[in-house]
Design a protein around this motif. Structure first.
Motif, PDB file in Angstrom:
ATOM      1  N   LEU A 205     -10.003   5.975  -3.165  1.00 23.55           N
ATOM      2  CA  LEU A 205      -9.234   6.446  -2.018  1.00 23.55           C
ATOM      3  C   LEU A 205     -10.060   6.375  -0.739  1.00 23.55           C
ATOM      4  CD1 LEU A 205      -6.601   7.640  -0.946  1.00 23.55           C
ATOM      5  CD2 LEU A 205      -7.507   9.912  -1.507  1.00 23.55           C
ATOM      6  N   ALA A 206     -11.322   6.756  -0.805  1.00 23.95           N
ATOM      7  CA  ALA A 206     -12.196   6.693   0.370  1.00 23.95           C
ATOM      8  C   ALA A 206     -12.363   5.263   0.862  1.00 23.95           C
ATOM      9  CB  ALA A 206     -13.556   7.311   0.044  1.00 23.95           C
ATOM     10  N   ILE A 207     -12.504   4.330  -0.057  1.00 24.05           N
ATOM     11  CA  ILE A 207     -12.639   2.917   0.334  1.00 24.05           C
ATOM     12  C   ILE A 207     -11.323   2.404   0.918  1.00 24.05           C
ATOM     13  CG2 ILE A 207     -13.192   0.580  -0.461  1.00 24.05           C
ATOM     14  CD1 ILE A 207     -14.929   1.926  -2.660  1.00 24.05           C
ATOM     15  N   ALA A 208     -10.202   2.843   0.354  1.00 22.91           N
ATOM     16  CA  ALA A 208      -8.891   2.466   0.898  1.00 22.91           C
ATOM     17  C   ALA A 208      -8.733   2.973   2.321  1.00 22.91           C
ATOM     18  CB  ALA A 208      -7.770   3.008   0.009  1.00 22.91           C
ATOM     19  N   ILE A 209      -9.154   4.201   2.551  1.00 23.86           N
ATOM     20  CA  ILE A 209      -9.074   4.776   3.897  1.00 23.86           C
ATOM     21  C   ILE A 209      -9.944   3.983   4.866  1.00 23.86           C
ATOM     22  CG2 ILE A 209      -9.696   6.793   5.283  1.00 23.86           C
ATOM     23  CD1 ILE A 209      -8.963   8.470   2.703  1.00 23.86           C
ATOM     24  N   ALA A 210     -11.173   3.702   4.466  1.00 22.09           N
ATOM     25  CA  ALA A 210     -12.070   2.935   5.327  1.00 22.09           C
ATOM     26  C   ALA A 210     -11.504   1.552   5.619  1.00 22.09           C
ATOM     27  CB  ALA A 210     -13.448   2.823   4.673  1.00 22.09           C
ATOM     28  N   SER A 211     -10.909   0.926   4.625  1.00 23.47           N
ATOM     29  CA  SER A 211     -10.320  -0.401   4.815  1.00 23.47           C
ATOM     30  C   SER A 211      -9.169  -0.367   5.802  1.00 23.47           C
ATOM     31  CB  SER A 211      -9.813  -0.952   3.475  1.00 23.47           C
ATOM     32  OG  SER A 211     -10.859  -1.096   2.564  1.00 23.47           O
TER      33      SER A 211
ATOM     34  N   LEU B 230      -6.256  -0.903  -3.021  1.00 21.46           N
ATOM     35  CA  LEU B 230      -7.069   0.214  -3.480  1.00 21.46           C
ATOM     36  C   LEU B 230      -6.289   1.516  -3.658  1.00 21.46           C
ATOM     37  CD1 LEU B 230     -10.172  -0.643  -1.328  1.00 21.46           C
ATOM     38  CD2 LEU B 230     -10.126  -0.569  -3.826  1.00 21.46           C
ATOM     39  N   LEU B 231      -5.281   1.758  -2.838  1.00 23.34           N
ATOM     40  CA  LEU B 231      -4.518   3.000  -2.984  1.00 23.34           C
ATOM     41  C   LEU B 231      -3.828   3.077  -4.358  1.00 23.34           C
ATOM     42  CD1 LEU B 231      -3.588   5.713  -1.880  1.00 23.34           C
ATOM     43  CD2 LEU B 231      -1.692   4.519  -0.772  1.00 23.34           C
ATOM     44  N   PRO B 232      -3.132   2.047  -4.808  1.00 30.30           N
ATOM     45  CA  PRO B 232      -2.553   2.132  -6.160  1.00 30.30           C
ATOM     46  C   PRO B 232      -3.613   2.247  -7.257  1.00 30.30           C
ATOM     47  CG  PRO B 232      -1.555   0.332  -4.933  1.00 30.30           C
ATOM     48  CD  PRO B 232      -2.690   0.846  -4.110  1.00 30.30           C
ATOM     49  N   MET B 233      -4.773   1.654  -7.033  1.00 31.63           N
ATOM     50  CA  MET B 233      -5.851   1.788  -8.016  1.00 31.63           C
ATOM     51  C   MET B 233      -6.285   3.254  -8.110  1.00 31.63           C
ATOM     52  SD  MET B 233      -8.095  -1.632  -7.195  1.00 31.63           S
ATOM     53  CE  MET B 233      -9.416  -1.238  -8.314  1.00 31.63           C
ATOM     54  N   ALA B 234      -6.349   3.936  -6.973  1.00 34.12           N
ATOM     55  CA  ALA B 234      -6.685   5.357  -6.979  1.00 34.12           C
ATOM     56  C   ALA B 234      -5.608   6.154  -7.708  1.00 34.12           C
ATOM     57  CB  ALA B 234      -6.857   5.866  -5.549  1.00 34.12           C
ATOM     58  N   LEU B 235      -4.357   5.792  -7.493  1.00 34.44           N
ATOM     59  CA  LEU B 235      -3.262   6.493  -8.166  1.00 34.44           C
ATOM     60  C   LEU B 235      -3.318   6.309  -9.679  1.00 34.44           C
ATOM     61  CD1 LEU B 235      -0.323   5.702  -5.716  1.00 34.44           C
ATOM     62  CD2 LEU B 235      -1.612   7.846  -5.934  1.00 34.44           C
ATOM     63  N   ARG B 236      -3.769   5.147 -10.118  1.00 36.80           N
ATOM     64  CA  ARG B 236      -3.872   4.891 -11.565  1.00 36.80           C
ATOM     65  C   ARG B 236      -4.884   5.805 -12.246  1.00 36.80           C
ATOM     66  NH1 ARG B 236      -4.527  -0.769 -10.538  1.00 36.80           N
ATOM     67  NH2 ARG B 236      -2.487  -1.430  -9.849  1.00 36.80           N
ATOM     68  N   THR B 237      -5.791   6.411 -11.485  1.00 35.68           N
ATOM     69  CA  THR B 237      -6.774   7.320 -12.081  1.00 35.68           C
ATOM     70  C   THR B 237      -6.183   8.699 -12.340  1.00 35.68           C
ATOM     71  OG1 THR B 237      -7.656   8.190  -9.990  1.00 35.68           O
ATOM     72  CG2 THR B 237      -8.641   6.131 -10.851  1.00 35.68           C
TER      73      THR B 237
END
Length: 106
Positions: free
Chosen positions: A8-14, A46-53
C-alpha cells in the motif's frame, strides 16, 4: 498483513509520483507524461496486491486516497510553489482524523 502495508505504501508513492509528474508535464517536457503513466499503472497494480493480503478495502482505499492527497499537497507546495494555507492544513487534519476514525473500526 505487514506486506499489505508495504504494498500500500508503494502504491501511494507511485500515485503521488504520477500526479506530480502530470503537474510537471504541464509546464515542461512531454516525457513527464511517461512517468505519469508509469506511476498510475504501478499504483493500480499494487493496490489490488495489497488487498489480496487481506487488508479491508475501505481502510486501504481511505489510507491510499488520504495519504496521496496529503503528500501531493505538501510536495506540490515545495516543488511547484503552490499555495499551502491554513485552510489547506485544516483540511489535512480533517482527512487524517477521518482515516483514523475508519482505521479504529478495523
Amino acid at each position: 498483513m505487514i506486506m499489505g502495508w508495504v504494498l500500500l505504501a508503494i502504491a501511494i508513492a507511485s500515485e503521488v509520483v504520477g500526479t506530480l509528474a502530470m503537474r510537471a508535464a504541464v509546464s515542461g517536457s512531454p516525457w513527464w507524461y511517461l512517468l505519469t503513466a508509469i506511476g498510475y499503472t504501478a499504483a493500480f497494480i499494487l493496490l489490488p496486491m495489497a488487498l489480496r493480503t487481506g487488508m479491508p478495502v475501505g481502510l486501504s482505499y481511505a489510507v491510499w486516497a488520504s495519504a496521496g492527497i496529503v503528500a501531493t499537497a505538501i510536495l506540490a507546495h515545495f516543488l511547484f510553489g503552490e499555495r499551502f494555507t491554513v485552510i489547506t492544513a485544516a483540511g489535512i487534519i480533517l482527512i487524517t482524523a477521518g482515516v483514523a476514525a475508519i482505521q479504529s473500526q478495523h
